[in-house]
Design an enzyme around this catalytic site. Structure first.
Site, mmCIF file in Angstrom:
data_model
loop_
_atom_site.group_PDB
_atom_site.id
_atom_site.type_symbol
_atom_site.label_atom_id
_atom_site.label_comp_id
_atom_site.label_asym_id
_atom_site.label_seq_id
_atom_site.Cartn_x
_atom_site.Cartn_y
_atom_site.Cartn_z
ATOM 1 N N TYR A 141 27.163 13.781 26.190
ATOM 2 C CA TYR A 141 27.694 14.057 24.716
ATOM 3 C C TYR A 141 28.573 12.979 25.215
ATOM 4 C CZ TYR A 141 26.630 18.934 24.928
ATOM 5 O OH TYR A 141 25.568 20.354 24.938
ATOM 6 N N LYS A 210 26.595 19.587 40.003
ATOM 7 C CA LYS A 210 25.477 19.441 40.321
ATOM 8 C C LYS A 210 25.967 18.321 41.164
ATOM 9 C CE LYS A 210 21.084 21.832 40.734
ATOM 10 N NZ LYS A 210 20.963 23.081 41.959
ATOM 11 N N ASP A 243 24.060 25.890 38.392
ATOM 12 C CA ASP A 243 23.341 27.177 38.171
ATOM 13 C C ASP A 243 23.364 28.376 38.797
ATOM 14 O OD1 ASP A 243 23.320 25.295 40.130
ATOM 15 O OD2 ASP A 243 21.063 25.641 40.639
ATOM 16 N N ASP A 267 30.456 23.097 27.783
ATOM 17 C CA ASP A 267 29.420 23.667 26.639
ATOM 18 C C ASP A 267 28.645 25.200 27.143
ATOM 19 O OD1 ASP A 267 29.212 24.106 23.811
ATOM 20 O OD2 ASP A 267 27.857 21.989 23.553
ATOM 21 N N ASP A 271 30.629 28.937 26.798
ATOM 22 C CA ASP A 271 30.193 30.558 25.548
ATOM 23 C C ASP A 271 29.729 31.567 26.491
ATOM 24 O OD1 ASP A 271 29.657 28.681 23.695
ATOM 25 O OD2 ASP A 271 27.947 28.492 23.112
HETATM 26 MG MG MG Z 1 29.034 25.149 22.211
#
Ligand code: MG
Ligand code: NAI
Length: 371
Positions: A141, A210, A243, A267, A271
């Site tokens: 990001y 990862k 993962d 992110d 969630d």
């Molecule tokens: Mg979000």
């Protein structure tokens, strides 16, 4: 002591509904604070071609911290179409104000607590209490993106042997987003996670990356975490791949305490973790830097519920509690959290997502009454 100055940015849609709920509770808490409302979001974009005008940035700069509702944002082409006719075709491009604020104020910590409050019918399990520390200014990001691919960038990339496979792809058929991790960025987010564990008596920190595939960027995160961990004897560092973490969070979420990770992974994983403890109606977050902080519920503007005072204000009220804590108002923060927990536990006052029909503002009033 000087009066606190707190910026309120309700934003769009239900951001405004839950900000009204926050005001009810803040009024009851009666901090020695001045609240200054500012504008941000989609309506401004449509009208002015800028969702985050300089006047809003200046307002934030004049305050101690900011409470943010939610904003609407849409992909490039749709954004352009919704501008008022006078602004169309003038080269305005939409970019997310929340991402911009995080970078502008260097709010490198995104902290997202995920706690199962007893009595919440939406809990996946009742023994979950974890906190996600997400790096907030770098990674995928960071905003360094290219399309079409400029020549100079392509030549630089071609110094890497793996780029050969893409040699024949025309520049307008290839897009690039750079995952940037700095040593400083990695160190300060990992340290924030360990400091939090130390302060709250938590015994483990898990770095979620990862490194077997993203050898350089995830590798730097993990190596840095191992070094930082040496400064915190008594707090165990474990390592997990992103993962498999998605799988473990469904299988044994109660095993995790503090998770630390880079921007995109954080992110996604936050969630997921938020859904385990009631979903977006309960997910709170803090964006914290060394000199400023911005507090926001994780949810967006949920346009279909905008202005109906139907959605759950708990995410926003828990966010207010995070803000009070950051402001050094520990007692008020704890009191608010207890009031929220007792409303949840009693189960009489519930919004639609919890199977009830109480309004956003009535839930806030009930929390305020118990303060
Ligand atoms: Mg979000
Ligand atoms: P959203 O979070 O706005 O809503 C998704 C669904 O979750 C809603 O339709 C509703 O069913 C439920 N929900 C959300 N908040 C709730 C609450 N407090 N109580 C009960 N249920 C709740 O996400 P969506 O629909 O993907 O995005 C809508 C807009 O919000 C988009 O424009 C998006 O870009 C923006 N957005 C903004 C964010 C921010 O301001 N930080 C974060 C996420 C999305």
């Amino acid at each position: 002591m000087a009066k606190l100055r707190i910026a309120l940015l309700p934003g769009d849609g239900i951001g405004r509904d839950v900000m009204d709920a926050a005001r009810i509770v803040l009024e009851k808490i009666d901090l020695d604070a001045e609240y200054l409302e500012g504008e941000v979001g989609w309506e401004l974009w449509k009208r002015e071609g800028n969702p985050l005008p300089q006047r809003t940035i200046d307002l934030l700069k004049s305050t101690d911290c900011c409470l943010f509702g939610a904003i609407t944002s849409k992909p490039k082409e749709e954004a352009e179409k919704e501008l008022i006719p006078e602004l169309q075709g003038k080269g305005y491009t939409y970019s997310s104000p929340i991402v911009a604020l995080r970078q502008l104020f260097d709010l490198y910590i995104n902290m997202r607590p995920c706690k199962a409050y007893p009595g919440n019918p939406l809990n996946y399990r009742d023994d979950i209490d974890l906190v996600v520390f997400r790096e907030n200014t770098e990674g995928l990001y960071a905003g360094v993106e290219f399309y079409p691919l400029p020549d100079g960038v392509r030549r630089a990339l071609e110094t890497h042997p793996k780029m050969k496979r893409f040699a024949d792809v025309p520049p307008d058929e290839i897009a690039l987003t750079c995952r940037i991790i700095t040593r400083r960025g990695a160190e300060r987010i990992v340290r924030a996670a360990f400091e939090y564990a130390k302060k709250t008596g938590r015994k483990s920190v898990t770095i979620v990356e990862k490194p077997n595939v993203l050898r350089e960027t995830s590798g730097l995160m993990v190596r840095t975490a191992r070094e930082v961990a040496k400064d915190y004897p008594g707090i165990e560092l474990s390592e997990a791949n992103i993962d498999s973490m998605a799988m473990w969070l469904i299988k044994n979420p109660q095993d995790y305490s503090v998770l630390v990770t880079s921007n995109l992974f954080g992110d996604v994983i936050s969630d997921l973790a938020g859904q385990l403890v009631g979903g977006l109606g309960f997910a709170s977050s803090a964006n914290i830097g060394d000199h400023y902080a911005l507090f926001e519920p994780v949810h967006g503007s949920a346009p279909k519920y905008a202005g109906q005072y139907k959605v759950n204000p708990m995410a926003m009220l828990l966010t207010v509690s995070l803000m009070l804590e950051w402001l050094g108002k520990q007692e008020e923060a704890a009191k608010l959290e207890r009031a929220i927990a007792s409303v949840i536990k009693e189960g009489k006052v519930r919004t639609y997502d919890m199977g009830g029909s109480t309004s956003t503002l009535d839930v806030a009033r009930e929390v305020a009454r118990r303060l």
